[in-house]
Design a protein around this motif. Structure first.
Motif, PDB file in Angstrom:
ATOM      1  N   LEU A 136      16.221 -13.851-121.858  1.00 26.27           N
ATOM      2  CA  LEU A 136      17.314 -13.588-120.907  1.00 26.27           C
ATOM      3  C   LEU A 136      16.984 -14.112-119.514  1.00 26.27           C
ATOM      4  O   LEU A 136      17.857 -14.120-118.647  1.00 26.27           O
ATOM      5  N   GLY A 137      15.731 -14.501-119.298  1.00 28.44           N
ATOM      6  CA  GLY A 137      15.357 -15.105-118.032  1.00 28.44           C
ATOM      7  C   GLY A 137      14.672 -14.205-117.030  1.00 28.44           C
ATOM      8  O   GLY A 137      14.472 -14.600-115.873  1.00 28.44           O
ATOM      9  N   TYR A 138      14.288 -12.997-117.430  1.00 26.85           N
ATOM     10  CA  TYR A 138      13.646 -12.085-116.480  1.00 26.85           C
ATOM     11  C   TYR A 138      12.223 -12.541-116.139  1.00 26.85           C
ATOM     12  O   TYR A 138      11.524 -13.131-116.958  1.00 26.85           O
ATOM     13  N   ASN A 139      11.824 -12.257-114.923  1.00 26.14           N
ATOM     14  CA  ASN A 139      10.488 -12.567-114.431  1.00 26.14           C
ATOM     15  C   ASN A 139       9.589 -11.388-114.794  1.00 26.14           C
ATOM     16  O   ASN A 139       9.588 -10.367-114.113  1.00 26.14           O
ATOM     17  N   LEU A 140       8.816 -11.532-115.851  1.00 27.94           N
ATOM     18  CA  LEU A 140       8.122 -10.393-116.457  1.00 27.94           C
ATOM     19  C   LEU A 140       6.662 -10.296-116.034  1.00 27.94           C
ATOM     20  O   LEU A 140       5.932 -11.292-116.018  1.00 27.94           O
ATOM     21  N   TRP A 141       6.255  -9.077-115.723  1.00 28.58           N
ATOM     22  CA  TRP A 141       4.863  -8.765-115.406  1.00 28.58           C
ATOM     23  C   TRP A 141       4.436  -7.618-116.321  1.00 28.58           C
ATOM     24  O   TRP A 141       5.119  -6.587-116.387  1.00 28.58           O
ATOM     25  N   ILE A 142       3.339  -7.795-117.037  1.00 32.52           N
ATOM     26  CA  ILE A 142       2.935  -6.816-118.036  1.00 32.52           C
ATOM     27  C   ILE A 142       1.550  -6.293-117.672  1.00 32.52           C
ATOM     28  O   ILE A 142       0.567  -7.038-117.667  1.00 32.52           O
ATOM     29  N   GLY A 143       1.491  -4.990-117.368  1.00 27.97           N
ATOM     30  CA  GLY A 143       0.262  -4.393-116.873  1.00 27.97           C
ATOM     31  C   GLY A 143      -0.611  -3.781-117.950  1.00 27.97           C
ATOM     32  O   GLY A 143      -0.202  -3.620-119.111  1.00 27.97           O
ATOM     33  N   ASN A 144      -1.826  -3.426-117.550  1.00 27.46           N
ATOM     34  CA  ASN A 144      -2.779  -2.738-118.422  1.00 27.46           C
ATOM     35  C   ASN A 144      -3.488  -1.650-117.629  1.00 27.46           C
ATOM     36  O   ASN A 144      -3.773  -1.828-116.444  1.00 27.46           O
ATOM     37  N   SER A 145      -3.773  -0.552-118.283  1.00 27.23           N
ATOM     38  CA  SER A 145      -4.481   0.547-117.622  1.00 27.23           C
ATOM     39  C   SER A 145      -5.971   0.458-117.907  1.00 27.23           C
ATOM     40  O   SER A 145      -6.418  -0.235-118.825  1.00 27.23           O
ATOM     41  N   GLU A 172      -5.277   9.340-112.819  1.00 23.46           N
ATOM     42  CA  GLU A 172      -5.826   8.139-112.197  1.00 23.46           C
ATOM     43  C   GLU A 172      -5.067   6.883-112.619  1.00 23.46           C
ATOM     44  O   GLU A 172      -4.925   5.937-111.835  1.00 23.46           O
ATOM     45  N   VAL A 173      -4.570   6.876-113.847  1.00 26.43           N
ATOM     46  CA  VAL A 173      -3.789   5.731-114.319  1.00 26.43           C
ATOM     47  C   VAL A 173      -2.549   5.543-113.449  1.00 26.43           C
ATOM     48  O   VAL A 173      -2.181   4.413-113.103  1.00 26.43           O
ATOM     49  N   GLY A 174      -1.916   6.665-113.090  1.00 29.02           N
ATOM     50  CA  GLY A 174      -0.743   6.568-112.230  1.00 29.02           C
ATOM     51  C   GLY A 174      -1.095   6.349-110.775  1.00 29.02           C
ATOM     52  O   GLY A 174      -0.553   5.455-110.112  1.00 29.02           O
ATOM     53  N   TYR A 175      -2.026   7.164-110.269  1.00 31.32           N
ATOM     54  CA  TYR A 175      -2.360   7.150-108.846  1.00 31.32           C
ATOM     55  C   TYR A 175      -2.987   5.825-108.415  1.00 31.32           C
ATOM     56  O   TYR A 175      -2.713   5.338-107.318  1.00 31.32           O
ATOM     57  N   TYR A 176      -3.821   5.251-109.280  1.00 29.60           N
ATOM     58  CA  TYR A 176      -4.523   4.022-108.917  1.00 29.60           C
ATOM     59  C   TYR A 176      -4.005   2.782-109.650  1.00 29.60           C
ATOM     60  O   TYR A 176      -3.646   1.779-109.024  1.00 29.60           O
ATOM     61  N   ASP A 177      -3.982   2.838-110.990  1.00 26.29           N
ATOM     62  CA  ASP A 177      -3.676   1.635-111.771  1.00 26.29           C
ATOM     63  C   ASP A 177      -2.250   1.142-111.554  1.00 26.29           C
ATOM     64  O   ASP A 177      -2.026  -0.038-111.252  1.00 26.29           O
ATOM     65  N   LEU A 178      -1.297   2.040-111.729  1.00 24.28           N
ATOM     66  CA  LEU A 178       0.105   1.636-111.576  1.00 24.28           C
ATOM     67  C   LEU A 178       0.409   1.254-110.136  1.00 24.28           C
ATOM     68  O   LEU A 178       1.136   0.282-109.885  1.00 24.28           O
TER      69      LEU A 178
END
Length: 270
Positions: A136-145, A172-178
């Motif tokens: 669909l053309g979205y600019n995708l970014w895929i993260g990792n914890s 910590e995954v939310g507070y720092y990684d994300l």
């Protein structure tokens, strides 16, 4: 019951997301069989205590499809799209791999759930979320914890020797990684805010971030929560019944090591 020279039935071991595969009983040092034994055509549940790693290896090799042998970049390339790779360094020193599938539309960040990785969004091939949005053309970014297949690095800690590396939770995954991942994407795309799609524990990380670092509410344009997890109230009876069912597994993990369990789950994409 220990293995002997007597004829043995076919034992089939079922593991989540892998399927059922027959194994030679004599290779297993420890089995829990029903009283009176089993017939040659019966399927029994097996509790393996000593050779879990070898079992996982055998099961993986026996059932792994072609896509299961490919990493994230190889999968995305296979299904027709380019992918770039970046390192995101968190405030507490974890080095996380961030993938980018370029597109012309607005940036969208995808964030996985517990014991998972960015692979979860592409393992369904042409019907996966990443490939669908990329078309669909979205600019995708895929993260990792931290701690998963693409998050086993730190500026000073060694995941193989430093227990402190594994001293964290979804907080910590939310507070720092994300937080670090969102900042990186906003900087690279020169956007003040981006859309986020999260799954399971990834949604919990989003809720943690939005409630503890409220300035990030301005950086998230739209938050799409897939299988969201926010509240654990009134779950004691359910958790008690669940614990009774998985108690052998819990005992095994305490002996084998939670760190090694997390590493194996990441490698098997469970």
């Amino acid at each position: 019951m220990k293995a002997t020279n007597k004829p043995r039935p076919n034992i089939r071991v079922k593991l989540p997301a892998i399927g059922t595969v027959a194994l030679e009983v004599l290779e297993l040092p420890s089995l829990s069989l029903p009283p009176g034994g089993v017939g040659p055509s019966q399927t029994v549940s097996v509790y393996i205590s000593e050779s879990y790693e070898s079992i996982l290896t055998v099961v993986s090799e026996a059932t792994l499809a072609e896509d299961g042998k490919l990493d994230f970049k190889q999968l995305v390339n296979k299904y027709g799209f380019d992918v770039k790779q970046y390192d995101v360094v968190t405030e507490d020193g974890y080095i996380l791999t961030l993938f980018h599938v370029p597109g012309t539309l607005d940036p969208v960040l995808l964030f996985h759930g517990i014991a998972d990785s960015s692979d979860t969004f592409v393992i369904r091939g042409n019907t996966s979320l990443i490939i669908t949005l990329a078309k669909l053309g979205y600019n995708l970014w895929i993260g990792n914890s931290r701690g998963n297949l693409y998050g086993r690095r730190h500026v000073s800690l060694n995941p193989d020797t430093d227990k402190k590396f594994w001293d964290y939770s979804f907080h910590e995954v939310g507070y720092y990684d994300l937080a670090a991942t969102i900042d990186f994407v906003c900087d690279k795309t020169e956007q003040d805010s981006i859309s986020v799609i999260a799954h399971s524990q990834g949604t919990t990380a989003g809720f943690v971030l939005a409630s503890t670092r409220t300035e990030y509410n301005e950086k998230i344009k739209v938050f799409i929560a897939l299988a969201p997890i926010a509240f654990f109230n009134h779950l004691s009876p359910v958790l008690f019944r669940l614990f009774k069912q998985v108690q052998p597994s819990v005992s095994f993990l305490s002996q084998w090591g939670m760190k090694k369990f997390c590493e194996t789950m990441a490698q098997l994409r469970i």
